[in-house]
Design an enzyme around this catalytic site. Structure first.
Site, PDB file in Angstrom:
ATOM      1  N   ASP A  18      -3.699   4.309  -1.515  1.00 22.17           N
ATOM      2  CA  ASP A  18      -4.643   4.728  -0.476  1.00 22.17           C
ATOM      3  C   ASP A  18      -4.861   6.225  -0.678  1.00 22.17           C
ATOM      4  O   ASP A  18      -3.907   7.011  -0.664  1.00 22.17           O
ATOM      5  CB  ASP A  18      -4.034   4.425   0.898  1.00 22.17           C
ATOM      6  CG  ASP A  18      -4.923   4.876   2.056  1.00 22.17           C
ATOM      7  OD1 ASP A  18      -5.404   4.012   2.797  1.00 22.17           O
ATOM      8  OD2 ASP A  18      -5.117   6.110   2.212  1.00 22.17           O
ATOM      9  N   HIS A  40       0.775   4.688   1.203  1.00 20.00           N
ATOM     10  CA  HIS A  40      -0.055   5.232   2.289  1.00 20.00           C
ATOM     11  C   HIS A  40       0.649   6.446   2.873  1.00 20.00           C
ATOM     12  O   HIS A  40       1.851   6.414   3.126  1.00 20.00           O
ATOM     13  CB  HIS A  40      -0.218   4.123   3.352  1.00 20.00           C
ATOM     14  CG  HIS A  40      -1.186   4.438   4.441  1.00 20.00           C
ATOM     15  ND1 HIS A  40      -0.940   5.382   5.415  1.00 20.00           N
ATOM     16  CD2 HIS A  40      -2.412   3.917   4.726  1.00 20.00           C
ATOM     17  CE1 HIS A  40      -1.967   5.431   6.243  1.00 20.00           C
ATOM     18  NE2 HIS A  40      -2.880   4.552   5.844  1.00 20.00           N
ATOM     19  N   GLU A  57     -12.509   3.140   2.761  1.00 23.57           N
ATOM     20  CA  GLU A  57     -11.837   2.979   4.037  1.00 23.57           C
ATOM     21  C   GLU A  57     -12.151   4.190   4.897  1.00 23.57           C
ATOM     22  O   GLU A  57     -11.430   5.200   4.852  1.00 23.57           O
ATOM     23  CB  GLU A  57     -10.317   2.862   3.849  1.00 23.57           C
ATOM     24  CG  GLU A  57      -9.804   1.475   3.685  1.00 23.57           C
ATOM     25  CD  GLU A  57      -8.320   1.390   4.039  1.00 23.57           C
ATOM     26  OE1 GLU A  57      -7.893   0.313   4.483  1.00 23.57           O
ATOM     27  OE2 GLU A  57      -7.598   2.397   3.872  1.00 23.57           O
ATOM     28  N   GLU A  83       0.826  -1.205   0.000  1.00 23.13           N
ATOM     29  CA  GLU A  83       0.000   0.000   0.000  1.00 23.13           C
ATOM     30  C   GLU A  83       0.863   1.260   0.000  1.00 23.13           C
ATOM     31  O   GLU A  83       1.808   1.359   0.787  1.00 23.13           O
ATOM     32  CB  GLU A  83      -0.873  -0.043   1.269  1.00 23.13           C
ATOM     33  CG  GLU A  83      -1.884   1.059   1.388  1.00 23.13           C
ATOM     34  CD  GLU A  83      -2.861   0.789   2.542  1.00 23.13           C
ATOM     35  OE1 GLU A  83      -2.803  -0.326   3.115  1.00 23.13           O
ATOM     36  OE2 GLU A  83      -3.636   1.692   2.865  1.00 23.13           O
TER      37      GLU A  83
HETATM   38 MN   LIG Z   1      -5.596   2.019   3.320  1.00 17.99          MN
END
Ligand SMILES: [Mn+2]
Ligand SMILES: [Mn+2]
Lengths: 133, 309, 133, 309
Positions: free
Chosen positions: B183, B153, B267, B151
């Protein structure tokens, strides 16, 4: 289902025979968003009515097994799952008085994906809960 | 294949609700009510006997997928490099962990596995075992037809050695089973509220990324070819359907222009008061669908051309 | 498990084909401490963004059956159980706009053990919920 | 037989938690953690298919009783006399309802059934069908060994025609299967907080009973012989273990002096914020047990003598 606060009211109880209490038990909901191997849990400090019970001297019961503080680090497989409570067993001859207590906790969790200076990270909670007998 | 986005929800959104006000079937219900087709779970959160998989649970899983018409999308995995206080994981252990999660994900029908490696510094540089771990399981990933997607992030931006390292790995190995998970928190351009106990000093220091690292959405073009999955991270959408932190009005047109037609998997990462996440996720779906519809109305033929190109 | 507020966010949705909405659906958790025969439910008024949809013109779906307002009184057997939601089906050509709406309800419940002047008794709720498509 | 109180909890205490944050097994767990031996349920609340009883649910019920070492105490029933807008229940219908509930209660192992009849006035005079309904099911109650116990509930005090009517009925029929359920709300001697939308005018008028009807605890002596079950109604116990409304320091000694050794079944009726009831019920059990212990220490031999008398 568990109570939303990490500190659970049900299960807060004295340990040992009625007339000879040896300590108390406190249930704590996994406060992290994922279940953690026990080796990532660096213990739980408990404070009741401002008296501190250090993480290193408490015991930790997860399902059938009970861990000392040092044994937590060695448990790299068993997890403390989300949606379950761990029981912290605290040594206190005589137990706690019947009635309402102010209970505070500090759970130290080591998140490997946090920068090193934030490991372990603390989770705090604080609420009034009751010893019934 | 469609040129529209695919909509999903990560059960991460319901953190703290799960196990206190919501069980697995409740979560499926709320996801399906957003009109989603995909569901994302976290292995160590949503498999009650992780890393074991009980047969009864497996039956229930497929029963729920069927009942709520959802497909498994991404399975979150952790490689806990800092596994003990005085010892790091070895490459062998890390590869074993990843093998476990690939096999679990496969048995549950997932197409993606997101490994979260421990880090060694404030830049979130993954522990050096990452590369060896992944390389050892690439054949398994190919066999299971799963793509491993670390990810990107916040505070790691798109233009960063960590991302370069992942892309180098893809180019060196030529693998089709490794990619990037973006993300959308990296596009955050307005500050998050202070967390409990956070001070202005902390926010100016190590926590400054919580003000948003403001990656320009244009930079998506540089990684979109490696990006088969996106987590639609967000924190608060108000009653005017206005997101306080993530500039969806830029992110969505950018993704549409690039012809992205994979999942946007919600999310929610905001206030954890019970039941709040359910409504917040619904608002995000209303908002993103609206922006996608508006873009499509303004660009009637573009997405198809892009896909055919 | 249902959301704690009587008004549920999930399930709030337009009814009818995408291009020809005929109304909307709103789920409401049984707000009373016991499940009630439908004949004790004197309807549910819904207000969305200050526009009122009277109890008498709404439909009420409980499991497989849908009741008109008048049919509620005749249903002395089937109960609206605690821990379940009823669906209120509201006629509104075109449906509701996508986005967040302020929704208010008044549920009228007749409690035979309340003094006559308090029958039926209202339950009110009010919150923002979202139409996704 | 013991001369101590028996402790129980009515699941009424967990209203609004049940079905949102608590399922049946959770409720059993919380009750058992109070050290209770008894559990009270409401037919139309806790039987999911009421008035049907599914076999699987019945198996679960007995499994839970066994696992949590609880015995069924009282089963709450409603006789909805005002059943339709323009029609009251007949005696036949009321007796049929009571028959249904007696049979359900018996299958689940309960010893008491509390019928709540509709009322005809502000004094809470029960609908006149009550007597006919009960009379028709007395033989069944005897056969099932269940005692039917209408509730003496605020604003109805102990010295009231309603209570006299019930006692007359017992004396006339000579039945052992009808008695009184005392709800300790009748001893409330300090006001409840105003409910949402309640005005001072309302409180001075029809709602004045919410200030407490203050029945003197001494009057328990007049009905205790007809009272096999008590609901320990309460509203708020603070962090000093002090009840804001119910004078337990009078109620408990009165019950002990009278040799009461039946159940005190907690009925929390306060703030309905989620999870609050769990802790409130625990406080009540701590408080009542403490008062009982103190009375027993001050009166070491009394309860036994009373029982032997
Ligand atoms: Mn995430
Ligand atoms: Mn009562």
């Amino acid at each position: 289902m568990l109570e939303h606060t990490p500190i659970q009211s049900s299960g807060f109880s004295n340990i040992g025979p009625d007339e000879d209490r040896t300590g108390f038990c406190l249930r704590i909901r996994q406060p992290n968003y994922r279940g953690l191997r026990m080796s990532l849990v660096e213990g739980i400090k408990v404070v009741v009515d401002e008296i501190e019970y250090p993480a290193a001297t408490n015991l930790y019961r997860l399902g059938e097994r009970t861990y000392t503080f040092d044994e937590l680090d060695a448990e790299t497989q068993a997890r403390w799952p989300v949606g379950t409570a761990i029981e912290v067993l605290v040594d206190k001859p005589g137990g706690l008085d019947v009635g309402v207590h102010l209970v505070e906790i500090e759970v130290l969790l080591r998140h490997p994906y946090f920068p090193p200076q934030f490991r372990p990270a603390p989770v705090h909670d604080r609420r009034h809960i009751t010893i019934i007998r | 294949m469609t040129s529209h986005f695919q909509y999903g929800v990560s059960l991460y959104s319901y953190t703290d609700d799960f196990g206190t006000v919501m069980d697995l079937e409740d979560a499926f219900y709320h996801v399906s009510e957003t009109g989603s087709t995909g569901i994302e779970i976290l292995g160590e959160t949503h498999l009650p006997a992780y890393p074991q998989l009980e047969t009864a649970w497996l039956d229930r899983w497929f029963g729920l997928l069927d009942k709520y018409r959802l497909e498994p999308t991404n399975f979150a995995s952790w490689i806990d490099t800092d596994i003990q206080r005085r010892r790091d994981m070895t490459v062998e252990e890390g590869a074993r962990q990843l093998t476990t999660d690939l096999e679990l994900a496969s048995r549950l029908g997932f197409k993606f596995v997101r490994p979260k490696f421990g880090v060694i510094d404030e830049e979130l540089t993954p522990h050096p075992i990452w590369e060896g771990c992944v390389e050892r399981v690439l054949d398994l990933a190919a066999k299971l037809d799963i793509i491993i997607i670390p990810e990107i992030h916040s505070p790691t931006p798109i233009r960063h050695p960590v991302v370069e390292g992942y892309i180098d790995f893809i180019q060196r190995t030529g693998t089709k089973h490794f990619g990037l998970l973006i993300d959308t928190g990296i596009f955050q351009d307005r500050p998050l509220p202070f967390w409990q106990h956070e001070t202005p000093e902390m926010r100016d220091g190590a926590m400054s990324f919580l003000n948003g690292i403001k990656v320009p959405v244009e930079q998506l073009a540089e990684v979109i070819e490696y990006t088969p999955f996106i987590q639609a991270k967000f924190h608060h959408i108000d009653e005017e359907l206005h997101d306080h932190n993530i500039p969806w009005e830029k992110v969505i047109p950018a993704l549409k222009s690039l012809g992205y037609s994979g999942y946007l998997s919600s999310e929610y990462e905001g206030k954890r008061d019970p039941w709040v996440a359910i409504e917040q996720v619904r608002r995000q779906h209303a908002l993103i669908r609206k922006l996608e519809r508006e873009w499509e109305q303004a660009n009637p033929s573009k997405p198809k051309e892009q896909r055919d190109a």
